[in-house]
Design a protein around this motif. Structure first.
Motif, mmCIF file in Angstrom:
data_model
loop_
_atom_site.group_PDB
_atom_site.id
_atom_site.type_symbol
_atom_site.label_atom_id
_atom_site.label_comp_id
_atom_site.label_asym_id
_atom_site.label_seq_id
_atom_site.Cartn_x
_atom_site.Cartn_y
_atom_site.Cartn_z
ATOM 1 N N UNK A 140 95.732 38.861 100.440
ATOM 2 C CA UNK A 140 96.893 38.509 99.670
ATOM 3 C C UNK A 140 98.529 38.580 100.535
ATOM 4 N N UNK A 141 99.153 39.148 101.134
ATOM 5 C CA UNK A 141 99.982 38.107 101.615
ATOM 6 C C UNK A 141 99.855 36.910 101.764
ATOM 7 N N UNK A 142 99.093 36.528 102.558
ATOM 8 C CA UNK A 142 99.695 35.640 103.130
ATOM 9 C C UNK A 142 99.192 34.138 102.002
ATOM 10 N N UNK A 143 98.328 35.008 100.879
ATOM 11 C CA UNK A 143 98.013 34.006 99.628
ATOM 12 C C UNK A 143 99.681 33.732 99.151
ATOM 13 N N UNK A 152 102.304 45.224 101.884
ATOM 14 C CA UNK A 152 101.484 44.647 103.308
ATOM 15 C C UNK A 152 102.508 43.486 102.563
ATOM 16 N N UNK A 153 102.129 43.242 101.126
ATOM 17 C CA UNK A 153 103.208 41.844 100.722
ATOM 18 C C UNK A 153 104.558 42.052 100.967
ATOM 19 N N UNK A 154 105.198 43.348 101.234
ATOM 20 C CA UNK A 154 106.519 43.222 100.981
ATOM 21 C C UNK A 154 106.837 43.066 102.882
ATOM 22 N N UNK A 155 106.190 44.134 103.759
ATOM 23 C CA UNK A 155 106.191 43.630 105.011
ATOM 24 C C UNK A 155 105.879 42.258 105.940
ATOM 25 N N UNK A 173 92.330 38.231 97.589
ATOM 26 C CA UNK A 173 92.142 38.655 98.251
ATOM 27 C C UNK A 173 90.477 38.564 99.393
ATOM 28 N N UNK A 174 89.845 37.264 99.168
ATOM 29 C CA UNK A 174 89.110 37.493 99.264
ATOM 30 C C UNK A 174 89.153 36.146 100.861
ATOM 31 N N UNK A 220 108.937 36.550 90.837
ATOM 32 C CA UNK A 220 108.385 37.527 90.479
ATOM 33 C C UNK A 220 106.789 37.702 90.877
ATOM 34 N N UNK A 221 105.943 38.513 91.712
ATOM 35 C CA UNK A 221 104.747 39.143 92.276
ATOM 36 C C UNK A 221 104.326 41.033 91.063
#
Length: 320
Positions: free
Chosen positions: A104-107, A156-159, A284-285, A200-201
């Motif tokens: 999801x972070x990569x997405x 995780x996204x924020x990092x 997420x997949x 905005x996420x």
């Protein structure tokens, strides 16, 4: 007896569980295809939560498992679970929270780069076979990102975004500070920050408090140059209002991976929206998704048998 009601649990996963725990998992394509003599003996069930409500009248298929004491669901969300029946029977439920962070972070990074680097324009230029370098593109560094949801995935996204020197702010129910967010706000306080955010996420779960949260009035507080990304649960967003904002140029763009109705119906106006990334609930997949789920299950199974602490025990009062 441990039963997995999905063909996504492969023979190699079955072998790993046996090797690490000494216990056999019996795999069936679906709940409906589990023979009743097997269902009668099943104590632990591995499945996607949505499958527990397929039978009519609900929750008839759950009633087929009289000895069931623990359900490991292969998702984070609890939508569709027959909660009252589960609670009445005292069945433990654990979810797959924690496996979604990397994909999801990569997405999110992909979506942000797509809009910051104006990739739609380049795709159009390619169709036109036109070589045009006249328009410059943006950068992520220094932009403000507001993330609704500061749990495992939000962190995780924020990092990952901090690696791009983005200013990341978070939103949670209490406004409590969470690393690595620069600052966090309550849902009420976040409305002020919404007006300055470049991205905005939404990672909000579906709860009575969050359904319809991103209403027409709330979305209208975003600036015209902002991008809205929704990868939590689809029913927190007023889709029709978002469509109208995109059509009117009131937003730079949007990315939706989750929807009010899934599968997204063919008649939805979202299909025809420009400046919209649309994916079928796949953020997420990845090819490693079930591997990570199995790792969580193995750790939980060892704890379950020994009386230790288990991961991701669902609190139905909180909704996750």
């Amino acid at each position: 007896m441990i039963v997995a009601a999905t063909q996504e649990i492969l023979a190699r996963h079955q072998a790993k569980i046996l090797e690490d725990t000494g216990e056999q998992v019996y795999i069936y394509p679906s709940l409906e295809q589990i023979p009743q003599p097997i269902a009668d003996k099943t104590e632990i069930l591995i499945t996607y939560g949505i499958t527990l409500t397929k039978a009519e009248p609900q929750p008839l298929n759950l009633a087929r498992f009289p000895k069931l004491c623990w359900i490991q669901i292969l998702s984070a969300g609890l939508e569709g679970l027959p909660v009252s029946e589960i609670q009445k029977r005292g069945i433990l439920v654990t979810n797959a929270a924690g496996v979604h962070g990397a994909p999801m972070s990569e997405f999110v990074v992909y979506c942000m780069l797509h809009f910051s680097k104006d990739m739609e324009r380049y795709q159009q230029l390619k169709k036109e076979k036109r070589y045009d370098r006249t328009k410059l593109v943006g950068e992520l560094e220094g932009l403000e990102v507001l993330i609704y949801g500061t749990g495992t995935i939000g962190q995780a996204v924020a990092r990952m975004l901090t690696l791009f020197k983005v200013k990341v702010f978070g939103v949670n129910t209490t406004g409590r500070a969470v690393e690595p967010f620069i600052e966090t706000y309550t849902l009420a306080q976040a409305a002020r920050k919404l007006a300055t955010a470049d991205y905005v996420i939404s990672l909000l779960p579906s709860t009575p408090k969050t359904r319809g949260f991103f209403s027409r009035e709330y979305l209208a507080r975003m600036k015209n140059e902002a991008v809205f990304i929704s990868i939590g649960r689809g029913d927190v967003v007023d889709e029709q209002s978002l469509v109208e904002m995109l059509q009117q140029g009131r937003l730079k763009g949007a990315a939706l991976d989750v929807f009010e109705r899934e599968p997204l119906p063919p008649e939805s106006p979202l299909w025809d929206c420009e400046h919209l990334i649309l994916t079928p609930h796949m953020s997420a997949k990845s090819i490693y998704y079930i591997d990570r789920c199995v790792d969580i299950f193995i750790q939980n199974l060892l704890a379950f048998r020994s009386g230790g602490s288990m991961l991701n025990v669902v609190d139905f009062a909180r909704g996750y």
